[in-house]
Design an enzyme around this catalytic site. Structure first.
Site, short mmCIF file in Angstrom:
data_model
loop_
_atom_site.label_atom_id
_atom_site.label_comp_id
_atom_site.label_asym_id
_atom_site.label_seq_id
_atom_site.Cartn_x
_atom_site.Cartn_y
_atom_site.Cartn_z
N ILE A 11 82.85 83.64 77.98
CA ILE A 11 84.29 83.89 77.76
C ILE A 11 84.65 85.36 77.99
CG2 ILE A 11 84.04 84.33 75.24
CD1 ILE A 11 86.85 82.19 76.16
N GLN A 14 84.84 87.96 83.68
CA GLN A 14 86.06 87.87 84.50
C GLN A 14 86.65 86.46 84.47
OE1 GLN A 14 86.87 89.10 88.98
NE2 GLN A 14 85.85 87.13 88.97
N ASP A 62 74.13 81.61 71.42
CA ASP A 62 73.12 82.00 72.40
C ASP A 62 72.71 80.73 73.15
OD1 ASP A 62 70.77 82.64 73.72
OD2 ASP A 62 70.15 84.08 72.19
N SER A 129 77.33 78.37 92.66
CA SER A 129 77.68 79.55 93.46
C SER A 129 77.36 79.40 94.93
CB SER A 129 76.87 80.74 92.91
OG SER A 129 76.89 81.80 93.82
N GLU A 131 76.14 81.61 96.58
CA GLU A 131 74.86 82.30 96.78
C GLU A 131 73.73 81.28 96.98
OE1 GLU A 131 74.47 85.59 97.06
OE2 GLU A 131 72.30 85.77 96.87
N TYR A 152 68.69 85.01 91.47
CA TYR A 152 69.97 84.47 91.00
C TYR A 152 70.31 83.17 91.74
CZ TYR A 152 75.04 83.88 90.55
OH TYR A 152 76.30 83.36 90.34
P1 NAP Z 1 80.82 87.97 84.70
O1 NAP Z 1 82.11 88.69 84.69
O2 NAP Z 1 79.57 88.73 84.95
O3 NAP Z 1 80.68 87.21 83.29
C1 NAP Z 1 79.48 86.60 82.91
C2 NAP Z 1 79.57 86.12 81.48
O4 NAP Z 1 78.28 85.62 81.08
C3 NAP Z 1 79.94 87.23 80.47
O5 NAP Z 1 80.67 86.66 79.43
C4 NAP Z 1 78.57 87.67 79.98
O6 NAP Z 1 78.59 88.24 78.68
C5 NAP Z 1 77.83 86.35 79.92
N1 NAP Z 1 76.37 86.58 80.00
C6 NAP Z 1 75.68 87.19 80.97
N2 NAP Z 1 74.37 87.23 80.71
C7 NAP Z 1 74.23 86.62 79.53
C8 NAP Z 1 73.12 86.36 78.70
N3 NAP Z 1 71.87 86.68 79.06
N4 NAP Z 1 73.35 85.75 77.52
C9 NAP Z 1 74.61 85.40 77.17
N5 NAP Z 1 75.71 85.62 77.92
C10 NAP Z 1 75.51 86.23 79.07
O7 NAP Z 1 80.82 86.76 85.74
P2 NAP Z 1 82.08 85.95 86.35
O8 NAP Z 1 82.44 86.59 87.64
O9 NAP Z 1 83.09 85.75 85.30
O10 NAP Z 1 81.38 84.57 86.71
C11 NAP Z 1 81.39 83.48 85.82
C12 NAP Z 1 80.32 82.49 86.24
O11 NAP Z 1 80.59 82.03 87.55
C13 NAP Z 1 78.90 83.04 86.25
O12 NAP Z 1 78.03 82.00 85.87
C14 NAP Z 1 78.68 83.39 87.72
O13 NAP Z 1 77.30 83.35 88.01
C15 NAP Z 1 79.45 82.27 88.38
N6 NAP Z 1 80.01 82.57 89.71
C16 NAP Z 1 80.79 83.67 89.89
C17 NAP Z 1 81.34 83.92 91.13
C18 NAP Z 1 82.21 85.12 91.38
O14 NAP Z 1 82.41 85.47 92.54
N7 NAP Z 1 82.78 85.74 90.34
C19 NAP Z 1 81.11 83.02 92.19
C20 NAP Z 1 80.32 81.89 91.96
C21 NAP Z 1 79.78 81.66 90.71
P3 NAP Z 1 78.81 89.84 78.46
O15 NAP Z 1 80.28 90.08 78.62
O16 NAP Z 1 78.32 90.02 77.10
O17 NAP Z 1 78.00 90.52 79.51
N1 GDD Z 2 77.20 95.23 94.29
C1 GDD Z 2 77.09 95.92 95.42
N2 GDD Z 2 77.11 97.30 95.41
N3 GDD Z 2 76.96 95.22 96.58
C2 GDD Z 2 76.88 95.93 97.72
C3 GDD Z 2 76.90 97.34 97.77
C4 GDD Z 2 77.00 98.06 96.56
O1 GDD Z 2 77.02 99.28 96.53
N4 GDD Z 2 76.80 97.72 99.07
C5 GDD Z 2 76.71 96.61 99.80
N5 GDD Z 2 76.75 95.52 98.98
C6 GDD Z 2 76.65 94.11 99.41
C7 GDD Z 2 75.60 93.30 98.66
O2 GDD Z 2 74.30 93.59 99.16
C8 GDD Z 2 76.10 91.89 98.93
O3 GDD Z 2 75.61 91.44 100.18
C9 GDD Z 2 77.62 92.05 99.03
O4 GDD Z 2 77.87 93.45 99.12
C10 GDD Z 2 78.38 91.48 97.87
O5 GDD Z 2 77.78 91.96 96.68
P1 GDD Z 2 78.39 91.68 95.24
O6 GDD Z 2 79.79 92.10 95.17
O7 GDD Z 2 77.42 92.26 94.26
O8 GDD Z 2 78.43 90.09 95.14
P2 GDD Z 2 77.38 88.95 95.57
O9 GDD Z 2 77.93 88.26 96.77
O10 GDD Z 2 76.01 89.46 95.63
O11 GDD Z 2 77.48 87.97 94.30
C11 GDD Z 2 78.75 87.58 93.78
O12 GDD Z 2 79.19 86.42 94.42
C12 GDD Z 2 78.38 85.25 94.20
C13 GDD Z 2 79.01 84.11 94.98
O13 GDD Z 2 78.63 84.18 96.32
C14 GDD Z 2 78.56 87.38 92.27
O14 GDD Z 2 79.83 87.20 91.69
C15 GDD Z 2 77.74 86.16 91.96
O15 GDD Z 2 77.77 85.90 90.55
C16 GDD Z 2 78.35 84.97 92.71
O16 GDD Z 2 77.64 83.78 92.43
#
Ligand code: NAP
Ligand code: GDD
Length: 338
Positions: A11, A14, A62, A129, A131, A152
């Site tokens: 919760i 983001q 947890d 995801s 990913e 991941y």
């Molecule tokens: P986020 O901002 O990093 O939020 C992750 C949440 O999980 C936070 O509430 C965090 O708590 C909690 N959490 C992380 N590690 C934990 C642990 N070890 N134990 C308990 N809680 C933990 O991620 P988001 O962008 O909102 O993404 C939400 C979900 O969608 C995640 O499962 C992510 O993998 C998945 N997802 C995200 C994207 C994207 O682009 N945003 C895309 C595909 C899938 P704290 O606030 O305490 O750190």
């Molecule tokens: N974070 C980060 N920082 N990424 C960088 C940087 C940097 O300085 N420079 C280049 N990158 C490249 C990473 O190597 C990656 O290929 C891309 O930017 C995106 O990185 P992130 O924004 O960290 O996101 P992600 O694609 O690895 O993962 C996010 O998207 C997934 C869905 O495809 C996360 O939100 C995951 O939780 C989510 O599942």
């Protein structure tokens, strides 16, 4: 009509914050499960406690502790559970491989097993995801191959199959939303988009001279997190539990994101960015993500409202405002840096 109750894990993240807002606007009662941390981690949801004091609350829990999940579910009796809690940073997962694998996969199992034992009618959403597709060529869709490239990605494939297993074996209403990257002004500071928009004002104010980044040729399909919360809700409401790709269908490189954002304040990013910094290069990469969201568009009538350029502007505008700047003032500061 009976008011629905939703339990959201993650919760404080983001997506947790946008999904809470959406569900509260639909008259849900929302309970968030959050972990204890040594400093407060509720900044994204603080506004909700007051505004929705009878309908919104959080509870410590947890996801590795079945008894805490069981106790929350038995007491709150949710109709729907949205499992967003995860170690969500791909880059960091290489450094914490074992805990990411364990946590992200087993947490999903722990919730589903509790649902199976306590109330099989609870609907379940798993935050899967893009990913997971890894090096599979775009466009990626529901039946594309999973070739994950990070701990991941592997952990999310494990959780995806765990969700399908409970759906098939025990007939749970367990869904996977395979979401492509989605961003917002609430995005964590160490994801690439927010890292860029957060640091531009600091560059403009002269607080930093250069920003180190990794591989900038990577392409991502970036949408707006607010739009994706709506897709998540629709996935859970659909009569049949299923797997769904959610994406914009357009992708851009990180260089293009930099072009757009630095361009908005009249700067050339090349002067300020150090590329291929070792610190940010990953041992293996996912080079090109672009989703085909035809299924969710056709069946659930979902489509993204915010496009790439508006997303860049929204995120940068918000980070400028946090520094007391608007675009005009930012451009004036930029002219002094040229
Ligand atoms: P986020 O901002 O990093 O939020 C992750 C949440 O999980 C936070 O509430 C965090 O708590 C909690 N959490 C992380 N590690 C934990 C642990 N070890 N134990 C308990 N809680 C933990 O991620 P988001 O962008 O909102 O993404 C939400 C979900 O969608 C995640 O499962 C992510 O993998 C998945 N997802 C995200 C994207 C994207 O682009 N945003 C895309 C595909 C899938 P704290 O606030 O305490 O750190
Ligand atoms: N974070 C980060 N920082 N990424 C960088 C940087 C940097 O300085 N420079 C280049 N990158 C490249 C990473 O190597 C990656 O290929 C891309 O930017 C995106 O990185 P992130 O924004 O960290 O996101 P992600 O694609 O690895 O993962 C996010 O998207 C997934 C869905 O495809 C996360 O939100 C995951 O939780 C989510 O599942």
């Amino acid at each position: 009509m009976k008011r629905k109750k939703a339990l959201i894990t993650g919760i404080t993240g983001q997506d947790g914050s946008y999904l809470s807002e959406l569900l509260l606007s639909k008259n849900y009662k929302v309970l968030g499960m959050m972990r204890r941390s040594s400093s407060f981690n509720t900044s994204r949801i603080d506004h909700l406690y007051k505004k929705f004091k009878n309908n919104f609350d959080t509870e410590y829990g947890d996801l590795m502790d079945d008894s805490s999940i069981h106790s929350i579910i038995s007491k709150f009796k949710p109709d729907e559970i949205y499992n967003l809690g995860a170690q969500s940073h791909v880059g960091i997962s290489f450094k914490t491989a074992k805990s990411t694998l364990t946590y992200n996969t087993l947490s999903t199992f722990n919730i589903l097993e509790t649902i199976r034992i306590t109330n099989k009618k609870i609907r379940f959403y798993q935050a899967s995801s893009s990913e997971m597709f890894g090096i599979t060529k775009p466009p990626q869709r529901e039946n594309s191959q999973f070739l994950p490239q990070s701990p991941y990605g592997i952990s999310k494939v494990g959780a995806y199959h765990t969700t399908r297993y409970f759906r098939n074996a025990y007939k749970l209403h367990a869904c996977n939303g395979i979401l492509f990257n989605h961003e917002s002004p609430r995005r964590g500071l160490n994801f690439v988009t927010r890292k860029i928009t957060f640091n531009i004002p600091l560059i403009l104010k002269g607080e930093i001279k250069k920003l180190k980044m990794g591989n900038l040729d990577i392409k991502r399909d970036w949408g707006f997190a607010g739009d994706y919360a709506d897709a998540i809700w629709k996935i859970v409401q659909y009569k049949k539990a299923d797997d769904w790709v959610v994406a914009t269908g357009e992708n851009y490189s990180i260089k293009e994101f930099l072009d757009e954002c630095f361009g908005l304040v009249g700067l050339n990013w090349k002067k300020f960015i150090i590329q291929d910094s070792k610190q940010y290069l990953r041992p293996s990469e996912v080079p090109n993500l672009k989703g085909d969201a035809s299924k969710v568009k056709k069946i659930l009538k979902w489509k993204p409202k915010v496009k790439f350029k508006s997303l860049c502007k929204m995120m940068l505008e918000s980070d400028l405002a946090s520094n007391g700047l608007d675009f005009n003032e930012a451009k004036k500061l930029a002219s002094k840096l040229k």
